[in-house]
Design a protein around this motif. Structure first.
Motif, short mmCIF file in Angstrom:
data_model
loop_
_atom_site.label_atom_id
_atom_site.label_comp_id
_atom_site.label_asym_id
_atom_site.label_seq_id
_atom_site.Cartn_x
_atom_site.Cartn_y
_atom_site.Cartn_z
N LEU A 192 0.82 -1.21 0.00
CA LEU A 192 0.00 0.00 0.00
C LEU A 192 0.85 1.26 0.00
O LEU A 192 0.51 2.26 -0.63
CB LEU A 192 -0.92 -0.01 1.23
N ASN A 193 1.98 1.23 0.70
CA ASN A 193 2.80 2.44 0.86
C ASN A 193 4.12 2.40 0.12
O ASN A 193 4.85 3.39 0.15
CB ASN A 193 3.09 2.67 2.36
N GLY A 194 4.45 1.31 -0.53
CA GLY A 194 5.73 1.23 -1.22
C GLY A 194 6.87 0.94 -0.27
O GLY A 194 6.70 0.86 0.95
N HIS A 195 8.06 0.77 -0.83
CA HIS A 195 9.24 0.48 -0.02
C HIS A 195 9.84 1.73 0.61
O HIS A 195 10.61 1.64 1.56
CB HIS A 195 10.31 -0.21 -0.88
N ALA A 196 9.51 2.89 0.07
CA ALA A 196 10.03 4.16 0.60
C ALA A 196 9.14 5.30 0.11
O ALA A 196 8.37 5.14 -0.84
CB ALA A 196 11.47 4.39 0.15
N ILE A 197 9.23 6.44 0.80
CA ILE A 197 8.50 7.63 0.37
C ILE A 197 9.46 8.81 0.30
O ILE A 197 10.41 8.91 1.10
CB ILE A 197 7.32 7.96 1.31
N VAL A 198 9.23 9.66 -0.66
CA VAL A 198 9.97 10.91 -0.80
C VAL A 198 9.01 12.02 -0.44
O VAL A 198 8.01 12.25 -1.14
CB VAL A 198 10.49 11.10 -2.24
N GLN A 199 9.28 12.71 0.66
CA GLN A 199 8.36 13.72 1.17
C GLN A 199 9.07 15.05 1.34
O GLN A 199 10.17 15.12 1.90
CB GLN A 199 7.77 13.28 2.51
N ALA A 200 8.44 16.11 0.84
CA ALA A 200 9.04 17.44 0.92
C ALA A 200 8.95 17.99 2.33
O ALA A 200 8.03 17.65 3.09
CB ALA A 200 8.35 18.39 -0.06
N TYR A 201 9.90 18.82 2.69
CA TYR A 201 9.82 19.54 3.96
C TYR A 201 8.61 20.47 3.91
O TYR A 201 8.42 21.23 2.96
CB TYR A 201 11.09 20.35 4.20
N GLY A 202 7.76 20.40 4.94
CA GLY A 202 6.55 21.22 4.94
C GLY A 202 5.34 20.45 4.45
O GLY A 202 4.21 20.92 4.56
N GLY A 203 5.56 19.25 3.89
CA GLY A 203 4.44 18.41 3.51
C GLY A 203 3.90 18.61 2.11
O GLY A 203 2.98 17.92 1.70
N ARG A 204 4.46 19.58 1.34
CA ARG A 204 3.97 19.81 -0.02
C ARG A 204 5.13 19.83 -1.00
O ARG A 204 6.08 20.58 -0.82
CB ARG A 204 3.19 21.12 -0.11
N GLY A 222 18.77 16.59 -1.22
CA GLY A 222 19.16 17.11 0.08
C GLY A 222 18.73 18.57 0.26
O GLY A 222 19.03 19.41 -0.58
N GLY A 223 17.99 18.85 1.32
CA GLY A 223 17.49 20.20 1.56
C GLY A 223 16.12 20.46 0.98
O GLY A 223 15.45 21.42 1.38
N GLN A 224 15.67 19.63 0.04
CA GLN A 224 14.35 19.79 -0.55
C GLN A 224 13.33 18.79 0.00
O GLN A 224 12.19 19.14 0.28
CB GLN A 224 14.42 19.60 -2.07
N ALA A 225 13.77 17.55 0.10
CA ALA A 225 12.86 16.49 0.54
C ALA A 225 13.64 15.46 1.33
O ALA A 225 14.87 15.39 1.27
CB ALA A 225 12.19 15.85 -0.67
N VAL A 226 12.91 14.66 2.07
CA VAL A 226 13.52 13.59 2.87
C VAL A 226 13.04 12.25 2.34
O VAL A 226 11.88 12.08 1.97
CB VAL A 226 13.14 13.75 4.37
N VAL A 227 13.97 11.29 2.24
CA VAL A 227 13.65 9.95 1.78
C VAL A 227 13.57 9.02 2.99
O VAL A 227 14.55 8.88 3.73
CB VAL A 227 14.71 9.43 0.78
N THR A 228 12.42 8.41 3.19
CA THR A 228 12.21 7.53 4.33
C THR A 228 11.82 6.15 3.83
O THR A 228 10.87 6.02 3.05
CB THR A 228 11.09 8.07 5.25
N ALA A 250 -4.67 22.09 -2.49
CA ALA A 250 -3.23 21.92 -2.67
C ALA A 250 -2.75 22.39 -4.04
O ALA A 250 -1.55 22.32 -4.32
CB ALA A 250 -2.85 20.45 -2.47
N GLY A 251 -3.65 22.82 -4.91
CA GLY A 251 -3.23 23.22 -6.25
C GLY A 251 -2.67 22.04 -7.02
O GLY A 251 -3.30 20.98 -7.10
N ASP A 252 -1.47 22.20 -7.55
CA ASP A 252 -0.84 21.11 -8.31
C ASP A 252 0.22 20.37 -7.49
O ASP A 252 0.97 19.56 -8.03
CB ASP A 252 -0.20 21.67 -9.59
N SER A 253 0.29 20.65 -6.20
CA SER A 253 1.31 20.00 -5.37
C SER A 253 0.78 18.67 -4.83
O SER A 253 -0.43 18.41 -4.84
CB SER A 253 1.72 20.91 -4.21
N ILE A 254 1.70 17.84 -4.37
CA ILE A 254 1.33 16.57 -3.76
C ILE A 254 2.02 16.45 -2.40
O ILE A 254 2.84 17.30 -2.02
CB ILE A 254 1.74 15.38 -4.65
N GLY A 255 1.69 15.40 -1.68
CA GLY A 255 2.30 15.21 -0.37
C GLY A 255 3.60 14.44 -0.41
O GLY A 255 4.55 14.77 0.30
N MET A 256 3.64 13.42 -1.25
CA MET A 256 4.83 12.56 -1.27
C MET A 256 4.84 11.72 -2.53
O MET A 256 3.86 11.69 -3.29
CB MET A 256 4.84 11.66 -0.03
#
Length: 413
Positions: free
Chosen positions: A63-75, A245-251, A216-222
């Motif tokens: 359902l969630n994949g092996h990892a997520i790439v999420q921006a700082y701030g959630g968008r 690095g500095g834009q998003a975090v990979v978890t 959210a306009g055209d942005s996504i969460g992750m």
């Protein structure tokens, strides 16, 4: 260890004691049953623990994949560029945009905390096998259709065809303050992932509808990512992590569910050690039964020695007797464990009916059914361990029998 016809005849005779030696036969039978129960317990528990980990991994990662790439701030605004970078990374098999936001859902006056989950059409089709009622064919952008989890449907009394209202507290600002955003959606399908927390919370909708709901306009969460080797996900996604690095975090999945999978790993090792002790205790019964047999057959052993039986022959005879008891117990335990695993769900239901207790509460156990997945290597290890313990338990009484001095035993005969 190959026995001669003479040695095999004596071994068979001692494995079936006479009427006056019924107690020895009883102890040997108890030894066999004890080994059987110990091996069965190990097979059942380890298979269930493996099933837990495998089912949780398959359903969570599915359902969630092996990892997520999420921006700082959630968008994530430039998500299309990031998506292309992730897809171009060697070892990545799939990457897709995702929105997941905790909100409120309301139906007929019942309000529940929900997760509004916006997926692409391709990802929505992946839950098709999990649909219980209704159809996800109508989940298209702008249709106003959603799919909800089975437990959520039960909690709010929802059925296919009802309308659920999703409430977003971060609504539009007015002169009188912020007004929560409320949008009514048509329930087109009810699904069951098999993980209680997901089935109790998730409301799945097209990605574009989730963007509209969340303003959210055209942005996504992750961005959710799947890779070729889940256990090596950190190394595979290291180039992505360095670029963003500095834009998003990979978890990765190990970090997201670290406490859960670490707890399962610790419990798995602990259960293996504890149940191995049960097998060890069962093997001591073999030791005690053989010691009793040697004491009861001391005169016979002395006569055999005077007739030309060697110490080696006596050693082989008693080792064989104990090893056969352990082997039969191991095979019977393996069979019992497999039968239990095959009928595990009816057995759980039967115990619940007898005791009146709910032994499998999905809200506590995460999964809706008792899982099982047998590992051939692990089962082989269990069987080998039981056989080795059985063999070691035979050495002391076999050596005692082989060291019998016929002169001392028959002196006063």
């Amino acid at each position: 260890m190959i026995l001669s016809p003479f040695e095999w005849t004596i071994a068979k005779r001692y494995m079936l004691p006479g009427r006056g030696e019924a107690f020895i036969a009883l102890v040997a039978g108890i030894s066999l049953v004890a080994v059987m129960l110990g091996v069965a317990a190990l097979v059942i528990v380890m298979s269930v623990m493996n099933g837990f980990r495998a089912e949780l991994f398959d359903k969570i990662v599915g359902l969630n994949g092996h990892a997520i790439v999420q921006a700082y701030g959630g968008r994530l605004d430039n998500w299309r560029d990031v998506l292309e970078q992730v897809k171009a990374t060697p070892g990545v098999t799939r990457a897709s945009p995702l929105i997941e936001q905790p909100l409120l859902g309301s139906l007929n006056g019942r309000v529940e905390a929900v997760y509004a989950r916006g997926n692409t059409q391709e990802d929505i089709q992946r839950i098709k096998p999990k649909v219980q009622t209704g159809s996800i064919a109508g989940l298209t952008p702008g249709s106003g259709n959603v799919a909800i989890g089975s437990q959520l449907a039960q909690n709010i009394g929802a059925r296919v065809g009802d309308n659920i209202t999703i409430i977003n507290p971060q609504g539009q600002s007015t002169p009188f303050g912020t007004v929560p955003r409320q949008i009514s959606y048509h329930i087109a399908a009810i699904f069951e992932i098999g993980i209680y927390d997901y089935d109790e919370r998730f409301v799945v909708m097209p990605l574009e509808d989730a963007q509209t709901l969340l303003l959210a306009g055209d942005s996504i969460g992750m961005i959710e990512v799947q890779v070729t080797d889940p256990d090596n996900v950190q190394a595979i996604l290291k180039p992505v992590k360095d670029k963003l690095g500095g834009q998003a975090v990979v978890t990765d999945w190990k970090t997201i569910n670290a406490s859960l999978f670490e707890a399962l790993a610790v419990e798995r090792v602990a259960m293996f050690v504890v149940l191995s002790i049960i097998v060890l205790v069962a093997v001591f019964n073999i030791l005690s039964s053989l010691i009793m047999l040697v004491r009861a057959k001391t005169r016979d052993i002395a006569i055999l020695r005077t007739m030309g039986a060697t110490r080696r022959s006596l050693l082989k005879i008693f080792v064989t007797i104990g090893f056969i008891i352990g082997s039969l117990g191991t095979v019977a335990g393996l069979a019992l464990g497999m039968v239990f695993l095959f009928f595990r769900q009816p057995i759980v239901h039967g115990i619940e009916l007898l005791t009146g207790q709910n032994l499998w509460d999905p809200s506590i156990r995460f999964l809706t059914e008792l899982p099982s997945r047998s590992d051939p290597v692990e089962i082989t290890t269990i069987c080998v361990m039981a056989l080795v313990f059985s063999f070691l338990a035979t050495l002391y009484p076999a050596l005692r029998a082989a060291s019998t001095d016929p002169v001392q035993v028959l002196r006063y005969e």
